[in-house]
Design an enzyme around this catalytic site. Structure first.
Site, PDB file in Angstrom:
ATOM      1  N   HIS A   1       0.844  -1.200   0.000  1.00 29.88           N
ATOM      2  CA  HIS A   1       0.000   0.000   0.000  1.00 29.88           C
ATOM      3  C   HIS A   1       0.878   1.249   0.000  1.00 29.88           C
ATOM      4  O   HIS A   1       1.428   1.621   1.033  1.00 29.88           O
ATOM      5  CB  HIS A   1      -0.911   0.026   1.238  1.00 29.88           C
ATOM      6  CG  HIS A   1      -1.778  -1.178   1.371  1.00 29.88           C
ATOM      7  ND1 HIS A   1      -2.360  -1.560   2.574  1.00 29.88           N
ATOM      8  CD2 HIS A   1      -2.177  -2.096   0.460  1.00 29.88           C
ATOM      9  CE1 HIS A   1      -3.064  -2.657   2.390  1.00 29.88           C
ATOM     10  NE2 HIS A   1      -2.967  -3.004   1.114  1.00 29.88           N
ATOM     11  N   GLN A   2       1.002   1.873  -1.159  1.00 28.30           N
ATOM     12  CA  GLN A   2       1.755   3.119  -1.239  1.00 28.30           C
ATOM     13  C   GLN A   2       0.770   4.282  -1.363  1.00 28.30           C
ATOM     14  O   GLN A   2      -0.094   4.275  -2.230  1.00 28.30           O
ATOM     15  CB  GLN A   2       2.710   3.108  -2.439  1.00 28.30           C
ATOM     16  CG  GLN A   2       3.706   1.959  -2.427  1.00 28.30           C
ATOM     17  CD  GLN A   2       3.181   0.699  -3.079  1.00 28.30           C
ATOM     18  OE1 GLN A   2       2.520   0.743  -4.109  1.00 28.30           O
ATOM     19  NE2 GLN A   2       3.475  -0.452  -2.501  1.00 28.30           N
TER      20      GLN A   2
END
Length: 762
Positions: free
Chosen positions: A690-691
């Site tokens: 999850h960026q």
């Protein structure tokens, strides 16, 4: 697991099993000899007398397992491992590996890196290069490198060689007479991939064919006509070798942000062009083969890491982006986060009622459900452990049906049941005359200065007129897409690069990266001693989770979930203590359950020049340790025979007959180790999927790279519509948040475009 769906017509998801006749790695024969010597020490033959009684009996009863423990790496071609290193890994780490291998080709270099272990008092010249050192001594050298913080070059090189080699070893396809056959190690570790054809998938059409141009399959003679046939206005500038395309809106990227934006803009009547640097695949193309899928479907081949080597990034890079390879979790944005963004940060687009309505629309389009008919091995264990400890378990909504039981969705869903943007929003877009160009990489935004009146009214000094792009079809031809509005949706890792390389100067571009850092715990559940059926790689990836909440908090700062772990990823991430220990761990692969702890991070990073620097806060580290301990408690409560972490020393505990106080004593030793590039004896190597951030929204130009409606503070008609706009870390899986945010931004763009059109007509 799914099977090979495509024909051998050059499908890149099958190429892993095809021999490469030419290599471009640039390693010398001496380098390859040193590399082979390192690989052999990582996975040496194991003497049966060194195994414990239970494993020895298991090995003697299983021919495949016996062969696995006795085997060496002689059948592995070092030039193939070198090719993967040189072409897939980060350039900086490849340089380190080259230096270390080159030193090991010399006697003095071996002495420098390995110490006196390379001395031979019986044979002249009494000093050996690494490949001439005995296997037993080479293994001891690697054990030293694993803990020597004062020898960073050797430790980094060891970590990278180990990860690449083991990933290759457990994902390559054995070849005989040009037919693909399974990896011989898979039988030993009880891993299987169905290599049969799916008749149902073969009959299904490709739903985007109506509007897609796969440029890799085109040539200069017909690409222009193909674009015209799709309804685009195209002219050719022969002097600059450029095709100029006129459209209303260009969307760069096709994932959770770009797919939704393309659909909404096309539905409003705008002529939309979508650029995607990856390929287009449908379910019958996905192979469930871990090697080619990881390298074809993920950004930077899934090998981009934080600067300290602690976290490896998993980000989609194919048509559909992350929605193709994610784990299908569809969690709504928590109310506390919506309030924080809309009220505390003053971002109107997150106004509670309107934003919640957008989430409802997104979930309906994705067919989200939290029901399931059958739960997989790892989720059964998470649920059972939580129930034993009286902990709350949350059912995870997913964009797949209740009958879905696909364990290979992280390599693309072979069943076609998971609904990514390539089968939902992008279908809506092409049904409304959008055109998608694949294998088409955006290079720079086309910017022009605004007039004095515009600068006075909006404060924006520039206007975006479109984007230039390159084609990967072996041509010098470029594309210039002239558009009234440009939407960038390349993801948090790539969007800031495009904006910065185009000359935008806002200091928030490339900064404020959040990653939801992850650490993992594991538990071993022998089949004969466990009530849990199946294998770790089978079944829906995430159906249950546990929030570790403080008493006075409604914000999910610590979340426990289960991951997808193919054998290559498992082997690459598993701590290496010795060759025998590694083979022991792999022999238990199918019955090793994982729980990962994910935290809503306060720490931030930045993305500059292809290097990600990230530093967590003290609170983040404390939360990781708290979550890791809770995960271990759950695994113990569920009945694990042995549990452990991914710390480099192979931290673990036998659970048989263990008392509660002994468990707590073990948990007191559990921490959140730093990355490999640290002055610490123990380190860890993990991943993050999850960026968020890097072009965050802000109420003012000082607070964000874009305004509260997704438009660049610097350039008019330039919008960002992906996870990079999120102002803080989220705390839950972000797919629904990204799509809902993109829905709100793109709806507003469509409304503004309609107003401009009406004003012009009046």
């Amino acid at each position: 697991m799914g099977g090979i769906r495509g024909e051998k017509r050059g499908n890149p998801l099958l190429r892993w099993s095809m021999k490469q006749e030419r290599f471009s790695h640039g390693f010398s024969q001496s380098d390859l000899q040193a590399l082979s010597a390192v690989c052999e020490a990582i996975m040496p033959p194991v003497r049966l007398e060194s195994l414990d009684l239970e494993m020895k009996l298991k090995v003697l009863r299983n021919d495949a397992l016996l062969s696995f423990f006795k085997s060496s790496t002689a059948h592995v071609r070092p030039d193939e491992v070198a090719e993967l290193l040189a072409t897939k890994a980060m350039k900086l780490t490849v340089i380190v590996v080259r230096i270390v291998l080159r030193l090991l080709t010399f006697r003095l270099g071996t002495l420098l890196l390995c110490g006196f272990v390379c001395l031979d008092d019986k044979n002249w010249p009494f000093l050996l290069k690494f490949s001439d050192v005995s296997l037993e001594k080479r293994e001891k050298v690697l054990q030293r490198w694993n803990i020597q913080w004062y020898n960073p070059l050797a430790r980094i090189a060891f970590m990278m060689i180990k990860a690449i080699f083991l990933f290759y070893y457990f994902t390559w396809m054995h070849e005989q007479t040009d037919e693909n056959t399974e990896n011989p190690a898979w039988d030993a570790i009880c891993y299987s991939v169905d290599l049969g054809e799916s008749k149902d998938m073969a009959l299904k059409e490709r739903p985007l064919d109506k509007g897609i141009i796969e440029t890799a399959n085109e040539d200069e003679m017909n690409i222009k006509q193909r674009m015209i046939n799709k309804g685009l206005k195209v002219t050719e500038d022969t002097e600059s070798d450029t095709y100029k395309i006129e459209c209303d809106a260009v969307v760069v990227g096709s994932g959770c942000g770009g797919g939704v934006a393309a659909a909404n803009l096309a539905k409003s009547g705008l002529k939309v062009v979508v650029l995607e640097k990856g390929n287009y695949f449908v379910p019958r193309d996905y192979s469930a083969l871990e090697g080619p899928s990881m390298f074809e479907l993920f950004e930077a081949h899934s090998l981009l890491m934080t600067h300290d080597g602690r976290f490896r990034f998993m980000a989609g890079s194919t048509l559909g982006g992350g929605s193709v390879v994610n784990w299908a979790a569809c969690l709504n944005t928590p109310d506390a986060i919506i309030k924080e963004w809309s009220v505390d940060r003053g971002l109107a687009i997150f106004a509670m009622e309107e934003y919640k309505a957008a989430m409802d629309r997104v979930c309906r389009r994705l067919g989200v459900t939290d029901k399931f008919i059958k739960e997989g091995f790892q989720n059964q264990i998470l649920r059972k452990g939580c129930e034993k400890l009286d902990l709350e378990v949350t059912a995870v909504p997913r964009n797949s049906s209740e009958k879905h039981y696909c364990g290979s969705c992280s390599f693309g869903c072979t069943t076609g049941d998971k609904r990514g943007t390539e089968s939902t929003w992008l279908v809506d877009a092409v049904n409304n005359n959008a055109v998608i160009l694949t294998k088409c990489t955006a290079e720079t935004l086309i910017l022009a200065d605004t007039d004095a009146q515009t600068r006075k009214e909006s404060g924006r000094r520039r206007r975006c007129l479109g984007v230039t792009a390159s084609l990967s079809m072996g041509t010098r031809k470029k594309l210039q897409i002239n558009a009234k509005v440009t939407v960038v949706a390349c993801g948090s890792l790539m969007t800031p690069r495009l904006l910065a390389s185009s000359g935008l100067k806002n200091p928030n571009i490339g900064r404020g990266l959040h990653i939801h850092p992850i650490l993992m715990a594991w538990g071993y559940f022998p089949e004969k001693k466990s009530d849990f059926k199946g294998a770790a790689h089978e079944g829906e990836i995430v159906t249950s989770l546990h929030y570790v909440l403080e008493m006075d908090s409604t914000t999910p700062n610590i979340t426990l979930e289960t991951p997808a772990m193919g054998p290559g990823t498992f082997a690459a991430l598993t701590p290496w203590v010795s060759g025998a220990d590694m083979k022991n761990r792999l022999a238990k692969y199918a019955r090793t359950s994982h729980i990962f702890v994910m935290v809503r991070d306060e720490g931030v990073g930045d993305m500059k020049g292809g290097i990600v620097k990230y530093k967590s806060t003290k609170l983040d580290e404390e939360n990781l340790a708290i979550g890791l301990k809770q995960a271990l408690r759950i695994l113990v409560a569920a009945g694990a025979e042995e549990v452990g972490t991914y710390r480099s020393d192979g931290q673990r505990m036998k659970c048989k007959g263990v008392k509660e106080e002994e468990v707590e004593a073990f948990l007191d030793t559990v921490d959140a180790p730093p990355g490999v590039v640290s002055m610490s004896k123990h380190w860890t190597h993990s991943f993050t999927a999850h960026q968020m951030g890097c072009c965050r929204m802000g109420a003012t130009e000082k607070e964000g790279a874009i305004d509260g409606y997704g438009e660049s503070w610097e350039a008019e008609d330039l919008y960002v519509c992906d996870a990079s706009v999120l102002p803080t870390a989220l705390g839950v899986n972000p797919m629904i948040t990204i799509q809902s945010t993109a829905y709100c931004i793109s709806n507003r763009i469509a409304e503004l475009m309609q107003k401009k059109k009406k004003k012009k007509q009046d």
